[in-house]
Design a protein around this motif. Structure first.
Motif, PDB file in Angstrom:
ATOM      1  N   TRP A 116       0.837  -1.203   0.000  1.00 40.43           N
ATOM      2  CA  TRP A 116       0.000   0.000   0.000  1.00 40.43           C
ATOM      3  C   TRP A 116       0.868   1.248   0.000  1.00 40.43           C
ATOM      4  CZ3 TRP A 116      -2.246   2.344   4.966  1.00 40.43           C
ATOM      5  CH2 TRP A 116      -3.110   3.402   4.670  1.00 40.43           C
ATOM      6  N   LEU A 120       1.601   4.227  -2.880  1.00 40.64           N
ATOM      7  CA  LEU A 120       1.514   5.659  -2.607  1.00 40.64           C
ATOM      8  C   LEU A 120       2.788   6.386  -3.029  1.00 40.64           C
ATOM      9  CD1 LEU A 120      -0.226   5.991   0.890  1.00 40.64           C
ATOM     10  CD2 LEU A 120      -1.083   6.761  -1.310  1.00 40.64           C
ATOM     11  N   ARG A 123       2.821   6.892  -6.693  1.00 43.21           N
ATOM     12  CA  ARG A 123       1.865   7.923  -7.106  1.00 43.21           C
ATOM     13  C   ARG A 123       2.386   9.316  -6.763  1.00 43.21           C
ATOM     14  NH1 ARG A 123      -3.836   7.892  -7.871  1.00 43.21           N
ATOM     15  NH2 ARG A 123      -4.002   5.748  -7.103  1.00 43.21           N
ATOM     16  N   LEU A 129       6.482   9.675   3.521  1.00 40.48           N
ATOM     17  CA  LEU A 129       5.420   8.864   4.116  1.00 40.48           C
ATOM     18  C   LEU A 129       5.903   8.265   5.425  1.00 40.48           C
ATOM     19  CD1 LEU A 129       4.312   6.923   0.903  1.00 40.48           C
ATOM     20  CD2 LEU A 129       3.261   8.981   1.845  1.00 40.48           C
ATOM     21  N   ILE A 284      -6.615   7.484  -1.524  1.00 35.76           N
ATOM     22  CA  ILE A 284      -5.868   6.539  -0.693  1.00 35.76           C
ATOM     23  C   ILE A 284      -6.779   5.405  -0.240  1.00 35.76           C
ATOM     24  CG2 ILE A 284      -4.745   6.318   1.552  1.00 35.76           C
ATOM     25  CD1 ILE A 284      -3.392   8.953   1.061  1.00 35.76           C
ATOM     26  N   ASP A 287      -6.968   2.983  -3.080  1.00 41.14           N
ATOM     27  CA  ASP A 287      -5.758   2.156  -3.160  1.00 41.14           C
ATOM     28  C   ASP A 287      -5.752   1.081  -2.079  1.00 41.14           C
ATOM     29  OD1 ASP A 287      -4.860   3.637  -5.278  1.00 41.14           O
ATOM     30  OD2 ASP A 287      -3.354   4.775  -4.153  1.00 41.14           O
TER      31      ASP A 287
END
Length: 317
Positions: A116, A120, A123, A129, A284, A287
């Protein structure tokens, strides 16, 4: 404004809101990753820029003044508006680095979290993060204090106006028992979740509604400890399909069984401060549903059989 007036800065507003929501300069410094003296300096700078005392603070008290109460909601709105603007820039590929802090659940750590977050990062290649894992109520508190931007929580968290909710997954409750034993054996002890946890309260409420009152014994705050003690004592427990599938070594400790009570479930949701991140929470959440579909649902069919039929993705409406 006179050019000699003290500057009004975004950073000072961040420090003010953090201090108010933490009810402490020291705790606000911990949330912001800075020092208490720096927070105090920012508060003094903001008060000088506004020409008003915002917080009465001493060793014995921490409270908002009338001016502080009047300024708090506009300050929060300013932080959320800037956050939403940064997201719009990120989506338009016109951004300085975007920082996202997410609080997740331990049930996803072993299976979903890594792919996951990798999705991100692809993207948003400029994004920073960070992720923490904790209990659902702790994640809600982290969102309230602005120490995280988004959280994964269950629907037992109280609904409040300042939170936008994106449903992700329906997670059914199941019974588990030590390998080679049957949970219906009246002599087998029940192992519980801590009653202060949302999952513990939900299970205990269900047992009361069903007229069951198993003897109290061990109670745990983590899935791993719950399953390990269940195996050690040849006992049984009530947990969820996601907890069983997402806990390493669970298959080596316990086996799943149907409930002997009416079926019930919980709902996993993605939470964010309403409007603070624009369309980002919706993206999000989409996703996350995709990762769960790819990484967990096939395991449910394989390891739970019919017990996993109620484990289902919830599409946003």
């Amino acid at each position: 404004m006179n050019q000699d007036d003290p500057p009004f800065t975004f950073r000072a507003v961040q420090n003010f809101v953090a201090a108010v929501e933490a009810s402490s300069v020291t705790r606000a410094a911990h949330v912001l990753g800075t020092s208490p003296s720096s927070v105090s300096q920012q508060l003094a700078s903001l008060e000088a820029a506004l020409g008003a005392r915002l917080i009465e603070r001493s060793a014995r008290q921490f409270r908002l003044t009338r001016a502080g109460n009047l300024f708090l909601e506009p300050a929060k709105a300013l932080l959320d508006d800037v956050g939403a603007a940064k997201v719009r820039l990120a989506l338009a590929d016109q951004t300085p680095p975007l920082s996202l802090r997410i609080a997740s659940l331990e049930e996803l750590d072993a299976t979903v979290t890594a792919p996951w977050l990798l999705n991100l990062s692809k993207r948003f290649p400029k994004a920073s993060l960070s992720l923490i894992s904790g209990a659902s109520h702790e994640n809600h508190d982290a969102l309230s204090s602005r120490s995280v931007d988004m959280t994964l929580a269950v629907d037992t968290v109280a609904k409040v106006d300042w939170v936008e909710r994106h449903p992700i997954l329906r997670d059914p409750f199941i019974r588990v028992a030590a390998i080679g034993t049957e949970p219906g054996d009246g002599s087998a002890p029940m192992i519980r979740y801590e009653p202060n946890l949302p999952i513990g309260r939900q299970i205990e409420a269900h047992l009361r509604r069903s007229g069951q009152a198993p003897a109290r014994g061990f109670a745990f705050s983590t899935n791993q400890a719950l399953f390990a003690m269940t195996a050690e004592l040849n006992g049984w427990a009530i947990t969820t399909a996601l907890a069983y599938l997402g806990t390493p070594l669970a298959q080596e400790l316990v086996t799943p069984h149907p409930l002997d009570t009416p079926r019930f479930s919980r709902q996993l949701e993605l939470h964010a401060r309403a409007g603070a991140l624009g369309e980002l929470p919706t993206m999000i959440a989409r996703d996350l549903r995709s990762c769960i579909s790819q990484r967990i649902l096939p395991k449910a069919a394989e390891r739970l059989g019919d017990l996993g039929a109620d484990l289902a993705i919830i599409q946003n409406t």
